[in-house]
Write an enzyme that holds these catalytic residues in place. Structure first.
Site, PDB file in Angstrom:
ATOM      1  N   SER A 139       0.857  -1.185   0.000  1.00  0.00           N
ATOM      2  CA  SER A 139       0.000   0.000   0.000  1.00  0.00           C
ATOM      3  C   SER A 139       0.891   1.233   0.000  1.00  0.00           C
ATOM      4  O   SER A 139       2.082   1.145   0.385  1.00  0.00           O
ATOM      5  CB  SER A 139      -0.850   0.002   1.285  1.00  0.00           C
ATOM      6  N   TYR A 152      -2.451  -1.075  10.454  1.00  0.00           N
ATOM      7  CA  TYR A 152      -2.355  -1.228   8.990  1.00  0.00           C
ATOM      8  C   TYR A 152      -1.021  -0.704   8.476  1.00  0.00           C
ATOM      9  O   TYR A 152      -0.341  -1.365   7.684  1.00  0.00           O
ATOM     10  CB  TYR A 152      -3.522  -0.463   8.357  1.00  0.00           C
TER      11      TYR A 152
HETATM   12  P1  NAD Z   1     -11.561  -6.062   0.036  1.00  0.00           P
HETATM   13  O1  NAD Z   1     -12.171  -5.987   1.376  1.00  0.00           O
HETATM   14  O2  NAD Z   1     -12.381  -5.817  -1.172  1.00  0.00           O
HETATM   15  O3  NAD Z   1     -10.846  -7.468  -0.179  1.00  0.00           O
HETATM   16  C1  NAD Z   1     -10.146  -8.098   0.829  1.00  0.00           C
HETATM   17  C2  NAD Z   1     -10.092  -9.570   0.479  1.00  0.00           C
HETATM   18  O4  NAD Z   1      -9.410 -10.248   1.549  1.00  0.00           O
HETATM   19  C3  NAD Z   1     -11.472 -10.178   0.352  1.00  0.00           C
HETATM   20  O5  NAD Z   1     -11.469 -11.131  -0.685  1.00  0.00           O
HETATM   21  C4  NAD Z   1     -11.657 -10.852   1.705  1.00  0.00           C
HETATM   22  O6  NAD Z   1     -12.542 -11.952   1.633  1.00  0.00           O
HETATM   23  C5  NAD Z   1     -10.233 -11.306   1.961  1.00  0.00           C
HETATM   24  N1  NAD Z   1      -9.981 -11.629   3.349  1.00  0.00           N
HETATM   25  C6  NAD Z   1     -10.209 -10.856   4.466  1.00  0.00           C
HETATM   26  N2  NAD Z   1      -9.896 -11.541   5.567  1.00  0.00           N
HETATM   27  C7  NAD Z   1      -9.442 -12.749   5.156  1.00  0.00           C
HETATM   28  C8  NAD Z   1      -8.986 -13.897   5.825  1.00  0.00           C
HETATM   29  N3  NAD Z   1      -8.935 -13.954   7.174  1.00  0.00           N
HETATM   30  N4  NAD Z   1      -8.630 -14.966   5.095  1.00  0.00           N
HETATM   31  C9  NAD Z   1      -8.713 -14.944   3.740  1.00  0.00           C
HETATM   32  N5  NAD Z   1      -9.131 -13.887   3.039  1.00  0.00           N
HETATM   33  C10 NAD Z   1      -9.494 -12.798   3.754  1.00  0.00           C
HETATM   34  O7  NAD Z   1     -10.314  -5.069   0.089  1.00  0.00           O
HETATM   35  P2  NAD Z   1      -9.294  -4.547  -1.022  1.00  0.00           P
HETATM   36  O8  NAD Z   1      -9.364  -3.091  -0.993  1.00  0.00           O
HETATM   37  O9  NAD Z   1      -9.482  -5.268  -2.288  1.00  0.00           O
HETATM   38  O10 NAD Z   1      -7.914  -4.969  -0.343  1.00  0.00           O
HETATM   39  C11 NAD Z   1      -7.077  -5.977  -0.868  1.00  0.00           C
HETATM   40  C12 NAD Z   1      -5.647  -5.682  -0.483  1.00  0.00           C
HETATM   41  O11 NAD Z   1      -5.250  -4.451  -1.092  1.00  0.00           O
HETATM   42  C13 NAD Z   1      -5.429  -5.510   1.024  1.00  0.00           C
HETATM   43  O12 NAD Z   1      -4.191  -6.094   1.401  1.00  0.00           O
HETATM   44  C14 NAD Z   1      -5.372  -4.012   1.182  1.00  0.00           C
HETATM   45  O13 NAD Z   1      -4.636  -3.629   2.304  1.00  0.00           O
HETATM   46  C15 NAD Z   1      -4.681  -3.620  -0.114  1.00  0.00           C
HETATM   47  N6  NAD Z   1      -4.854  -2.213  -0.478  1.00  0.00           N
HETATM   48  C16 NAD Z   1      -6.087  -1.714  -0.754  1.00  0.00           C
HETATM   49  C17 NAD Z   1      -6.214  -0.383  -1.114  1.00  0.00           C
HETATM   50  C18 NAD Z   1      -7.531   0.210  -1.447  1.00  0.00           C
HETATM   51  O14 NAD Z   1      -7.601   1.437  -1.604  1.00  0.00           O
HETATM   52  N7  NAD Z   1      -8.593  -0.547  -1.617  1.00  0.00           N
HETATM   53  C19 NAD Z   1      -5.083   0.422  -1.173  1.00  0.00           C
HETATM   54  C20 NAD Z   1      -3.839  -0.114  -0.877  1.00  0.00           C
HETATM   55  C21 NAD Z   1      -3.735  -1.450  -0.537  1.00  0.00           C
END
Ligand code: NAD
Length: 257
Positions: A139, A152
């Protein structure tokens, strides 16, 4: 670019960025293993629909990324793991003195420790195959901080450190390890933190998005899951053979400020 013959395991991929990355890898021809902690009909249907759409094998394997043994079992059950995308992640927004201990523990387990387990489990197969790609979805918060996100930011800085270490350990094995650092991507994870952000800053939704969430984005735009997926596919291409141990920001200029 074709990833035919490669198997990609994407943790936390029934939603958001993980799903977007999995779709781009399937589009490039990889066999894809989807994952989350649920085991619903819709999870398996997602895999079947993706297989039909892209003409490649897609399976869904339930494994809870907060549990080390399930992280390792995911890799074993995947059958192969040429490309590992450590993506599963959760968020919680609170001042550190009020930060619930169980939220801290869950964020460190899912966002950081799970990648230790999956990476450790995947490396022997990658070494045997003489090729591998590890892509950690870190991130912009792996490179800089924001208030109220202590767990985080700690986990994401941690995974950037682990990325560099793993890259050095595998540098002679034709296995690369890199981190993608997205700014904000509109996914359920971001949607869920808008109410807390509104509360912390005393703002309405539009103001919280513009003045807090996109405050540090120079473009003032969210990145898309397809753009994160495209970056992952690039890291799996031969053009990226010498890219290892580094971060690629997809953050609209956030970390350039
Ligand atoms: P999201 O909530 O849409 O997806 C998260 C995924 O992780 C889902 O598929 C969920 O089912 C899964 N998950 C959660 N807990 C879990 C567990 N215990 N076991 C297995 N799977 C689990 O969120 P996102 O925004 O798509 O985030 C995905 C990644 O991207 C994360 O690591 C997040 O930190 C990172 N990220 C997101 C953003 C953003 O702006 N959305 C920015 C930077 C980084």
């Amino acid at each position: 670019m074709s990833l035919k013959g490669k198997t990609a395991v994407v943790t936390g991929s029934n939603s958001g960025i993980g799903l977007g990355v999995a779709r781009e890898l399937a589009k490039a021809g990889a066999r894809v293993v989807l994952n989350s902690f649920t085991d619903r009909d819709e999870d398996h249907k997602l895999a079947a629909d993706m297989a039909a759409e892209f003409g490649t094998e897609v399976v869904y394997i339930k494994a809870d990324m907060s549990k080390g043994d399930e992280c390792r079992a995911l890799i074993a059950q995947a059958g192969a793991c040429d490309i590992l995308v450590n993506n599963a992640g959760i968020q919680h927004v609170a001042a550190i003195e009020d930060f619930p201990v169980e939220k801290w523990d869950a964020i460190i387990a899912i966002n950081l420790t799970s990648a230790f387990h999956t990476t450790a489990a995947a490396i022997p197969g990658m070494k045997a195959a003489g090729w591998g790609r590890i892509v950690n979805i870190a991130s912009a918060h792996g490179l800089s901080a924001s208030p109220y996100k202590s767990a985080y930011v700690s986990a994401k800085h941690g995974i950037v450190g682990m990325t560099k270490t793993v890259a050095l350990e595998l540098a002679r094995d034709k296995i690369t390890c890199n981190a993608i650092c997205p700014g904000y991507v509109m996914t359920p994870l971001v949607e869920a933190q808008i109410p807390d952000t509104m509360k912390q800053y005393g703002m309405d939704r539009d103001e919280a998005i513009e003045k807090v969430i996109l405050q540090r984005s120079a473009t003032k735009e969210f990145a898309t899951v397809e753009q994160i997926g495209g970056t992952a596919v690039f890291l799996c291409s031969s053009a990226a053979d010498q890219i290892t141990g580094t971060t690629i920001s997809v953050d609209g200029g956030w970390t350039a400020l």
